[in-house]
Scaffold this motif. Structure first.
Motif, PDB file in Angstrom:
ATOM      1  N   PHE A 197      12.591 -15.644 -12.741  1.00 20.11           N
ATOM      2  CA  PHE A 197      12.829 -15.142 -11.391  1.00 20.11           C
ATOM      3  C   PHE A 197      11.521 -15.142 -10.623  1.00 20.11           C
ATOM      4  CE2 PHE A 197      16.294 -13.088 -13.716  1.00 20.11           C
ATOM      5  CZ  PHE A 197      17.372 -13.296 -12.868  1.00 20.11           C
ATOM      6  N   MET A 198      11.592 -15.413  -9.339  1.00 19.51           N
ATOM      7  CA  MET A 198      10.435 -15.336  -8.448  1.00 19.51           C
ATOM      8  C   MET A 198      10.998 -15.081  -7.060  1.00 19.51           C
ATOM      9  SD  MET A 198       7.452 -15.469  -7.233  1.00 19.51           S
ATOM     10  CE  MET A 198       7.167 -16.194  -5.660  1.00 19.51           C
ATOM     11  N   PHE A 199      10.899 -13.849  -6.598  1.00 17.28           N
ATOM     12  CA  PHE A 199      11.463 -13.459  -5.310  1.00 17.28           C
ATOM     13  C   PHE A 199      10.444 -12.658  -4.527  1.00 17.28           C
ATOM     14  CE2 PHE A 199      15.246 -14.520  -7.567  1.00 17.28           C
ATOM     15  CZ  PHE A 199      16.148 -14.941  -6.598  1.00 17.28           C
ATOM     16  N   VAL A 200      10.422 -12.881  -3.223  1.00 16.29           N
ATOM     17  CA  VAL A 200       9.590 -12.104  -2.309  1.00 16.29           C
ATOM     18  C   VAL A 200      10.527 -11.498  -1.267  1.00 16.29           C
ATOM     19  CG1 VAL A 200       7.745 -12.206  -0.581  1.00 16.29           C
ATOM     20  CG2 VAL A 200       7.563 -13.552  -2.694  1.00 16.29           C
ATOM     21  N   ALA A 201      10.325 -10.213  -0.982  1.00 14.93           N
ATOM     22  CA  ALA A 201      11.146  -9.528   0.015  1.00 14.93           C
ATOM     23  C   ALA A 201      11.100 -10.288   1.336  1.00 14.93           C
ATOM     24  CB  ALA A 201      10.646  -8.098   0.203  1.00 14.93           C
ATOM     25  N   GLU A 202      12.217 -10.322   2.027  1.00 15.54           N
ATOM     26  CA  GLU A 202      12.306 -11.076   3.286  1.00 15.54           C
ATOM     27  C   GLU A 202      11.172 -10.714   4.245  1.00 15.54           C
ATOM     28  OE1 GLU A 202      14.553 -13.483   3.436  1.00 15.54           O
ATOM     29  OE2 GLU A 202      15.691 -12.825   1.677  1.00 15.54           O
ATOM     30  N   ALA A 203      10.906  -9.430   4.427  1.00 15.70           N
ATOM     31  CA  ALA A 203       9.883  -8.979   5.379  1.00 15.70           C
ATOM     32  C   ALA A 203       8.465  -9.316   4.935  1.00 15.70           C
ATOM     33  CB  ALA A 203      10.007  -7.470   5.604  1.00 15.70           C
ATOM     34  N   ALA A 204       8.281  -9.655   3.659  1.00 13.60           N
ATOM     35  CA  ALA A 204       6.935  -9.936   3.144  1.00 13.60           C
ATOM     36  C   ALA A 204       6.666 -11.426   2.968  1.00 13.60           C
ATOM     37  CB  ALA A 204       6.736  -9.214   1.810  1.00 13.60           C
ATOM     38  N   GLN A 205       7.622 -12.262   3.304  1.00 12.88           N
ATOM     39  CA  GLN A 205       7.419 -13.704   3.137  1.00 12.88           C
ATOM     40  C   GLN A 205       6.376 -14.211   4.122  1.00 12.88           C
ATOM     41  OE1 GLN A 205      11.202 -15.733   2.916  1.00 12.88           O
ATOM     42  NE2 GLN A 205      11.834 -14.463   1.201  1.00 12.88           N
ATOM     43  N   GLY A 206       5.565 -15.138   3.652  1.00 10.02           N
ATOM     44  CA  GLY A 206       4.509 -15.715   4.483  1.00 10.02           C
ATOM     45  C   GLY A 206       3.201 -14.951   4.428  1.00 10.02           C
ATOM     46  N   LEU A 207       3.133 -13.899   3.609  1.00  3.65           N
ATOM     47  CA  LEU A 207       1.921 -13.089   3.505  1.00  3.65           C
ATOM     48  C   LEU A 207       1.082 -13.421   2.272  1.00  3.65           C
ATOM     49  CD1 LEU A 207       3.396  -9.597   4.487  1.00  3.65           C
ATOM     50  CD2 LEU A 207       2.179 -11.242   5.945  1.00  3.65           C
ATOM     51  N   GLY A 208       1.519 -14.402   1.482  1.00  2.56           N
ATOM     52  CA  GLY A 208       0.783 -14.782   0.279  1.00  2.56           C
ATOM     53  C   GLY A 208       1.217 -14.047  -0.974  1.00  2.56           C
ATOM     54  N   ILE A 209       2.284 -13.265  -0.886  1.00  2.12           N
ATOM     55  CA  ILE A 209       2.764 -12.497  -2.033  1.00  2.12           C
ATOM     56  C   ILE A 209       3.236 -13.434  -3.147  1.00  2.12           C
ATOM     57  CG2 ILE A 209       4.397 -10.733  -2.832  1.00  2.12           C
ATOM     58  CD1 ILE A 209       2.406  -9.754  -0.645  1.00  2.12           C
ATOM     59  N   GLY A 210       3.957 -14.460  -2.794  1.00  2.72           N
ATOM     60  CA  GLY A 210       4.452 -15.411  -3.794  1.00  2.72           C
ATOM     61  C   GLY A 210       3.314 -16.037  -4.577  1.00  2.72           C
ATOM     62  N   ARG A 211       2.272 -16.447  -3.884  1.00  2.00           N
ATOM     63  CA  ARG A 211       1.122 -17.054  -4.564  1.00  2.00           C
ATOM     64  C   ARG A 211       0.444 -16.046  -5.493  1.00  2.00           C
ATOM     65  NH1 ARG A 211      -1.422 -22.068  -4.565  1.00  2.00           N
ATOM     66  NH2 ARG A 211      -3.002 -21.864  -6.174  1.00  2.00           N
ATOM     67  N   LEU A 212       0.320 -14.801  -5.047  1.00  3.67           N
ATOM     68  CA  LEU A 212      -0.260 -13.769  -5.910  1.00  3.67           C
ATOM     69  C   LEU A 212       0.581 -13.579  -7.169  1.00  3.67           C
ATOM     70  CD1 LEU A 212      -1.248 -11.068  -3.258  1.00  3.67           C
ATOM     71  CD2 LEU A 212      -2.811 -12.542  -4.560  1.00  3.67           C
ATOM     72  N   LEU A 213       1.884 -13.573  -7.025  1.00  8.07           N
ATOM     73  CA  LEU A 213       2.759 -13.412  -8.182  1.00  8.07           C
ATOM     74  C   LEU A 213       2.664 -14.596  -9.133  1.00  8.07           C
ATOM     75  CD1 LEU A 213       5.821 -11.812  -6.401  1.00  8.07           C
ATOM     76  CD2 LEU A 213       4.519 -10.772  -8.279  1.00  8.07           C
ATOM     77  N   ILE A 214       2.650 -15.807  -8.600  1.00 12.49           N
ATOM     78  CA  ILE A 214       2.514 -16.991  -9.455  1.00 12.49           C
ATOM     79  C   ILE A 214       1.187 -16.930 -10.199  1.00 12.49           C
ATOM     80  CG2 ILE A 214       2.166 -19.505  -9.451  1.00 12.49           C
ATOM     81  CD1 ILE A 214       5.079 -18.753  -9.195  1.00 12.49           C
ATOM     82  N   ASP A 215       0.105 -16.645  -9.493  1.00 10.38           N
ATOM     83  CA  ASP A 215      -1.210 -16.557 -10.140  1.00 10.38           C
ATOM     84  C   ASP A 215      -1.210 -15.498 -11.237  1.00 10.38           C
ATOM     85  OD1 ASP A 215      -2.076 -18.554  -8.434  1.00 10.38           O
ATOM     86  OD2 ASP A 215      -3.261 -17.211  -7.155  1.00 10.38           O
TER      87      ASP A 215
ATOM     88  N   PRO B 147       0.805  -1.228   0.000  1.00 11.24           N
ATOM     89  CA  PRO B 147       0.000   0.000   0.000  1.00 11.24           C
ATOM     90  C   PRO B 147       0.835   1.274   0.000  1.00 11.24           C
ATOM     91  CG  PRO B 147      -0.356  -1.284   2.010  1.00 11.24           C
ATOM     92  CD  PRO B 147       0.550  -2.077   1.136  1.00 11.24           C
ATOM     93  N   ASP B 148       2.062   1.190   0.485  1.00 15.69           N
ATOM     94  CA  ASP B 148       2.940   2.365   0.500  1.00 15.69           C
ATOM     95  C   ASP B 148       3.822   2.443  -0.744  1.00 15.69           C
ATOM     96  OD1 ASP B 148       4.605   0.212   0.959  1.00 15.69           O
ATOM     97  OD2 ASP B 148       5.530   1.041   2.762  1.00 15.69           O
ATOM     98  N   GLY B 149       3.602   1.531  -1.703  1.00 14.09           N
ATOM     99  CA  GLY B 149       4.391   1.507  -2.931  1.00 14.09           C
ATOM    100  C   GLY B 149       5.657   0.684  -2.841  1.00 14.09           C
ATOM    101  N   ALA B 150       5.966   0.166  -1.642  1.00 17.08           N
ATOM    102  CA  ALA B 150       7.178  -0.639  -1.471  1.00 17.08           C
ATOM    103  C   ALA B 150       7.112  -1.898  -2.331  1.00 17.08           C
ATOM    104  CB  ALA B 150       7.359  -1.025  -0.008  1.00 17.08           C
ATOM    105  N   ILE B 151       8.261  -2.286  -2.864  1.00 18.00           N
ATOM    106  CA  ILE B 151       8.339  -3.523  -3.646  1.00 18.00           C
ATOM    107  C   ILE B 151       8.370  -4.699  -2.673  1.00 18.00           C
ATOM    108  CG2 ILE B 151       9.779  -4.895  -5.188  1.00 18.00           C
ATOM    109  CD1 ILE B 151      10.661  -2.264  -6.489  1.00 18.00           C
ATOM    110  N   LEU B 152       7.386  -5.574  -2.814  1.00 21.69           N
ATOM    111  CA  LEU B 152       7.281  -6.745  -1.936  1.00 21.69           C
ATOM    112  C   LEU B 152       7.773  -8.023  -2.602  1.00 21.69           C
ATOM    113  CD1 LEU B 152       3.775  -6.020  -0.389  1.00 21.69           C
ATOM    114  CD2 LEU B 152       6.040  -5.395   0.480  1.00 21.69           C
ATOM    115  N   GLY B 153       7.892  -8.010  -3.918  1.00 23.26           N
ATOM    116  CA  GLY B 153       8.364  -9.177  -4.642  1.00 23.26           C
ATOM    117  C   GLY B 153       8.190  -8.978  -6.127  1.00 23.26           C
ATOM    118  N   PHE B 154       8.709  -9.940  -6.894  1.00 23.05           N
ATOM    119  CA  PHE B 154       8.537  -9.878  -8.344  1.00 23.05           C
ATOM    120  C   PHE B 154       8.701 -11.257  -8.949  1.00 23.05           C
ATOM    121  CE2 PHE B 154      13.091  -9.789  -8.128  1.00 23.05           C
ATOM    122  CZ  PHE B 154      13.568 -10.220  -9.361  1.00 23.05           C
ATOM    123  N   ALA B 155       8.175 -11.402 -10.156  1.00 20.35           N
ATOM    124  CA  ALA B 155       8.287 -12.648 -10.900  1.00 20.35           C
ATOM    125  C   ALA B 155       8.427 -12.308 -12.371  1.00 20.35           C
ATOM    126  CB  ALA B 155       7.058 -13.521 -10.668  1.00 20.35           C
TER     127      ALA B 155
END
Length: 158
Positions: free
Chosen positions: A84-102, A59-67
């Motif tokens: 590539f498929m990476f999620v920022a360390e602080a954002a892991q476990g929040l479902g970001i990876g699944r959102l990126l894969i989807d 929500p603050d524009g911070a990059i949480l991950g990318f694929a």
């Protein structure tokens, strides 16, 4: 997975490439013997110009991950590869990876691809399996990569 975190996934911009590169090169998942695999990786303007590169922003524009998706990639014509498929360390476990894969899968389907190949970092293979990928092979060690890696696919047909 939290349902209150507002995530926006958008195409990467040139201004974001340095942060994406840093996320790859400093990922804790690639500490120790695995560091050699990412130490010289670069996400730059040329890369994002050639490959679909999708970035998750908080929500603050911070990059949480990318694929990223390479077409062509491994496999046959009409198939792509998650590069590539990476999620920022602080954002892991929040479902970001699944959102990126989807998101990448949706883009692959929209391009008419039938399959997305994934050559997984060994500790990440379980994540990809939970996202619907299935094992098809093992990539044996070669060059500077001294370990085997699971080769998985997500079938898009049907």
């Amino acid at each position: 997975m939290t349902s209150t975190l507002q995530i926006e996934i958008a195409h990467a911009t040139v201004e974001e490439t340095a942060e994406l590169t840093a996320m790859v090169r400093t990922a804790r998942a690639y500490e120790g013997e695995y560091r050699v695999m990412v130490a010289n990786q670069t996400i730059d303007a040329a890369y994002i110009g050639r490959h679909l590169t999708r970035v998750a922003h908080g929500p603050d524009g911070a990059i949480l991950g990318f694929a990223t998706l390479q077409v062509p990639g491994r496999g046959e014509p009409g198939e792509g590869e998650l590069d590539f498929m990476f999620v920022a360390e602080a954002a892991q476990g929040l479902g970001i990876g699944r959102l990126l894969i989807d998101d990448v899968v949706a883009h692959a389907r929209a391009q008419g691809l039938t399959r997305v190949h994934i050559v997984s970092h060994p500790p990440s293979a379980g994540f990809y399996r939970r996202c619907g990928a299935r094992d098809v092979a093992v990539i044996e060690p070669y060059g500077r990569i001294g370990w085997s890696r699971p080769h998985l696919v997500i079938d898009l047909a049907g």
